[in-house]
Design an enzyme around this catalytic site. Structure first.
Site, PDB file in Angstrom:
ATOM      1  N   GLN A 131      -7.551  -2.233   3.957  1.00 47.98           N
ATOM      2  CA  GLN A 131      -6.251  -1.429   3.515  1.00 47.98           C
ATOM      3  C   GLN A 131      -6.859  -0.641   2.090  1.00 47.98           C
ATOM      4  OE1 GLN A 131      -2.143  -2.753   3.161  1.00 47.98           O
ATOM      5  NE2 GLN A 131      -2.389  -3.075   0.954  1.00 47.98           N
ATOM      6  N   ASN A 147      -2.531  -2.434  13.359  1.00 49.73           N
ATOM      7  CA  ASN A 147      -3.613  -2.272  13.171  1.00 49.73           C
ATOM      8  C   ASN A 147      -4.081  -0.888  14.058  1.00 49.73           C
ATOM      9  OD1 ASN A 147      -3.513  -4.830  11.878  1.00 49.73           O
ATOM     10  ND2 ASN A 147      -4.602  -6.199  13.497  1.00 49.73           N
ATOM     11  N   GLU A 200     -18.830  22.882 -14.963  1.00 50.43           N
ATOM     12  CA  GLU A 200     -19.215  21.388 -15.308  1.00 50.43           C
ATOM     13  C   GLU A 200     -18.246  20.217 -14.641  1.00 50.43           C
ATOM     14  OE1 GLU A 200     -18.667  22.945 -19.461  1.00 50.43           O
ATOM     15  OE2 GLU A 200     -19.511  21.275 -20.098  1.00 50.43           O
ATOM     16  N   TYR A 212      -9.725  -6.358  12.342  1.00 54.53           N
ATOM     17  CA  TYR A 212      -9.253  -6.149  11.303  1.00 54.53           C
ATOM     18  C   TYR A 212      -9.111  -7.126  10.208  1.00 54.53           C
ATOM     19  CZ  TYR A 212      -5.452  -4.225   7.984  1.00 54.53           C
ATOM     20  OH  TYR A 212      -4.721  -3.900   6.837  1.00 54.53           O
ATOM     21  N   THR A 265     -39.768  26.385 -10.222  1.00 57.03           N
ATOM     22  CA  THR A 265     -39.916  24.794  -9.896  1.00 57.03           C
ATOM     23  C   THR A 265     -40.143  24.210 -11.123  1.00 57.03           C
ATOM     24  OG1 THR A 265     -42.397  25.410  -9.901  1.00 57.03           O
ATOM     25  CG2 THR A 265     -41.180  25.524  -7.509  1.00 57.03           C
ATOM     26  N   HIS A 266     -39.646  22.989 -11.232  1.00 62.07           N
ATOM     27  CA  HIS A 266     -39.555  22.167 -12.315  1.00 62.07           C
ATOM     28  C   HIS A 266     -38.802  22.898 -13.618  1.00 62.07           C
ATOM     29  CE1 HIS A 266     -43.036  19.971 -10.696  1.00 62.07           C
ATOM     30  NE2 HIS A 266     -43.388  21.247 -10.292  1.00 62.07           N
ATOM     31  N   SER A 296       1.066  -1.290   0.044  1.00 61.16           N
ATOM     32  CA  SER A 296       0.012   0.019  -0.032  1.00 61.16           C
ATOM     33  C   SER A 296       0.908   1.126   0.000  1.00 61.16           C
ATOM     34  CB  SER A 296      -0.925  -0.014   1.466  1.00 61.16           C
ATOM     35  OG  SER A 296      -0.151  -0.045   2.292  1.00 61.16           O
ATOM     36  N   SER A 326     -13.330  27.082 -27.315  1.00 59.11           N
ATOM     37  CA  SER A 326     -13.360  25.793 -27.954  1.00 59.11           C
ATOM     38  C   SER A 326     -12.356  26.033 -29.196  1.00 59.11           C
ATOM     39  CB  SER A 326     -14.798  26.001 -28.897  1.00 59.11           C
ATOM     40  OG  SER A 326     -14.774  25.084 -29.971  1.00 59.11           O
ATOM     41  N   LYS A 381     -17.018  30.557 -28.752  1.00 60.67           N
ATOM     42  CA  LYS A 381     -17.475  29.702 -27.535  1.00 60.67           C
ATOM     43  C   LYS A 381     -16.664  30.132 -26.474  1.00 60.67           C
ATOM     44  CE  LYS A 381     -19.582  26.363 -26.973  1.00 60.67           C
ATOM     45  NZ  LYS A 381     -20.178  25.045 -27.511  1.00 60.67           N
ATOM     46  N   LYS A 412      -8.102   3.593   2.027  1.00 60.79           N
ATOM     47  CA  LYS A 412      -7.381   4.810   1.761  1.00 60.79           C
ATOM     48  C   LYS A 412      -7.553   5.596   0.577  1.00 60.79           C
ATOM     49  CE  LYS A 412      -4.431   2.901   5.085  1.00 60.79           C
ATOM     50  NZ  LYS A 412      -5.218   1.478   4.904  1.00 60.79           N
ATOM     51  N   ASN A 425     -16.813  28.353 -22.781  1.00 57.81           N
ATOM     52  CA  ASN A 425     -17.433  27.351 -21.970  1.00 57.81           C
ATOM     53  C   ASN A 425     -17.214  27.397 -20.649  1.00 57.81           C
ATOM     54  OD1 ASN A 425     -18.384  26.193 -24.354  1.00 57.81           O
ATOM     55  ND2 ASN A 425     -16.130  25.238 -24.730  1.00 57.81           N
TER      56      ASN A 425
HETATM   57  N1  ARG Z   1      -1.141  -1.268   5.463  1.00 54.16           N
HETATM   58  C1  ARG Z   1      -2.320  -1.740   6.224  1.00 54.16           C
HETATM   59  C2  ARG Z   1      -3.506  -1.233   5.914  1.00 54.16           C
HETATM   60  O1  ARG Z   1      -3.361  -0.253   5.539  1.00 54.16           O
HETATM   61  C3  ARG Z   1      -1.890  -1.500   7.514  1.00 54.16           C
HETATM   62  C4  ARG Z   1      -1.975  -2.606   8.633  1.00 54.16           C
HETATM   63  C5  ARG Z   1      -1.444  -3.999   8.467  1.00 54.16           C
HETATM   64  N2  ARG Z   1      -1.894  -4.776   9.365  1.00 54.16           N
HETATM   65  C6  ARG Z   1      -2.081  -6.008   9.199  1.00 54.16           C
HETATM   66  N3  ARG Z   1      -2.354  -6.931  10.279  1.00 54.16           N
HETATM   67  N4  ARG Z   1      -1.609  -6.823   8.109  1.00 54.16           N
HETATM   68  O2  ARG Z   1      -4.517  -1.458   6.473  1.00 54.16           O
END
Ligand code: ARG
Length: 462
Positions: free
Chosen positions: A326, A114, A294, A321, A159-160, A27, A281, A287, A329, A289
């Site tokens: 992972q 964790n 948008e 966990y 409205t509408h 990651s 454009s 134009k 993110k 734009n």
């Molecule tokens: N890179 C992991 C994550 O984003 C960190 C936690 C890893 N924990 C584990 N038990 N392998 O979740």
């Protein structure tokens, strides 16, 4: 353990991972964005371990100095992130080991990745709540500026997307100030709820070391430690709440962006967007734009997609966990970036755009926008029940439509054919200015009411 096995957890492994395993497992490509939070969390943890006598002061200060070096390497771009080290936690720790040697290995006492990742990510999302809040307030200020300028500019209310009743430009701008006020409130609420520390939950069950979770919570600006270690490592509600608040905000921005696209068209001409937020454009020289609007309109797609994505990742996971988490993110990062960009673009557009009061007014006067005023007049002055007044007015609208004129253009004689009680006094309410001035109920569109709301918000945002 072969040389290939992972240095952090490879004790029981005879071989290193397959290349595909490494690719799906790593990651670091994205969680390096958590570097600052990771180091902050580690510093708080190390300081606490020393205070509680779990590691020595010497080790703690070596760790502190080492982490500061790592941080500056990351910030100056000299740090070498390694996929083989999986994630930000192990990249930082491996470099710390290179820098300070043995004491680095003591940092992970009474901690797990964790609770570590839960801390890092919470800190990051908490910052984003603050940033979103501030950006929303900046946009509200820009809207207040527009509202003040055009507090009594008459425009059609829809409205509408059909002309409904005349309203004021200021009133329309202030509608978004209200919506955004709720959005800011959602980020503030989410922040307050997420502000508890997972640190010390360790892998999932807590730890046998005599740690002080209140101390680390306080050092990291959390209100208190989370009360259940299983929940602490399993929970991603904070990210979901952030995404939910972001989705609602993005939906509001999208609606406003849609209005700007419509309003800036040659058919409406309500507003001129500045050159700074428009593009041309490559083939049609005339134009201009509204691309920024948008794209703001489109950002909801990514943000809502991220929200659905994380709900889907989380929905079937048993406590606590799982590595699925992972995948929490990237979508939050992307949604946060998209939201901040959309808010900034919208603020710029609102500051720069200029509404055309004449075009607004002309549009307000067309489309029988004062028909309700006429019906209300029949109720007030001629004592008709509203339902009958509605019907009489409908006949007058049909008459005007057949002749291709607006209501005020009908003569009194014609009006009287719809109802005998109509007098010339009716013409007073058929003008759009009188119409908006008459809507003095709390929260209504009269310039007087709009100014009350502008003053209230200016005080609130001061
Ligand atoms: N890179 C992991 C994550 O984003 C960190 C936690 C890893 N924990 C584990 N038990 N392998 O979740």
């Amino acid at each position: 353990m072969t040389d290939d096995a992972n240095k952090m957890w490879g004790g029981r492994f005879a071989a290193g991972p397959d290349a595909i395993m490494e690719a799906i497992n790593a990651s670091i490509g994205f969680d390096q964005r958590l570097a600052r939070q990771d180091i902050e969390g580690s510093r708080a943890h190390a300081a606490m371990l020393a205070t509680k006598g779990i590691i020595t002061d010497n080790d703690a200060s070596a760790i502190r100095e080492g982490l500061l070096t790592v941080l500056s390497e990351i910030e100056t771009g000299t740090f070498r992130f390694q996929t083989a080290l999986e994630d930000i936690h192990m990249n930082v720790e491996a470099r710390l080991t290179e820098l300070i040697g043995e004491p680095a290995g003591r940092l992970h006492t009474a901690r797990s990745r964790n609770d570590q990742v839960a801390v890092d990510f919470r800190l990051w999302v908490r910052d984003q709540c603050d940033a979103a809040h501030a950006a929303i307030v900046a946009l509200q200020r820009a809207l207040l500026g527009q509202a003040e300028t055009g507090a009594d500019w008459v425009m059609p209310g829809f409205t509408h997307l059909q002309t409904a009743q005349p309203v004021t430009w200021g009133h329309h701008m202030m509608a978004y100030v209200e919506m955004l006020g709720r959005d800011a409130g959602r980020f503030a609420d989410a922040r307050a709820r997420m502000n508890e520390s997972p640190l010390g939950a360790a892998a999932l069950a807590g730890t046998s070391f005599p740690i002080d979770r209140d101390a680390t919570a306080k050092a990291l600006g959390f209100d208190r430690p989370m009360a259940n270690s299983l929940d602490a490592v399993a929970d991603r509600d904070f990210a979901l709440e952030f995404l939910s608040a972001a989705s609602i905000t993005a939906m509001h921005l999208s609606r406003f962006a849609e209005e700007l696209v419509i309003w800036s068209s040659a058919q409406f001409r309500f507003v001129t967007m500045s050159d700074r937020f428009s593009t041309g454009s490559s083939i049609m020289p005339q134009k201009k734009n509204p691309d920024a609007a948008e794209l703001v309109r489109a950002k909801i797609g990514r943000i809502l997609g991220a929200t659905m994505g994380l709900f889907t990742v989380m929905k079937g996971l048993p406590l606590t966990y799982s590595k699925d988490m992972q995948e929490d993110k990237e979508q939050v990062f992307d949604a946060a970036d998209s939201l901040m960009l959309a808010l900034a673009a919208m603020e710029g557009m609102v500051r720069d755009m200029s509404a055309d009061p004449d075009a607004l007014r002309a549009a307000a006067a067309s489309g029988f926008s004062t028909a309700t005023d006429l019906a209300d007049w029949l109720v007030r002055e001629a004592g008709l029940p509203f339902r009958e007044a509605h019907h009489v007015t409908g006949r007058l609208v049909a008459m005007a439509e057949a002749e291709g004129v607006d209501l005020p253009d009908l003569g009194l004689d014609q009006m009287k054919t719809a109802h005998q009680a109509i007098t010339s006094g009716v013409f007073d309410v058929l003008g759009v200015d009188n119409s908006v001035r008459s809507r003095t109920s709390y929260g209504g569109t009269s310039p007087e009411q709009v100014r009350v709301q502008i003053a209230r918000w200016k005080e609130r945002l001061a």
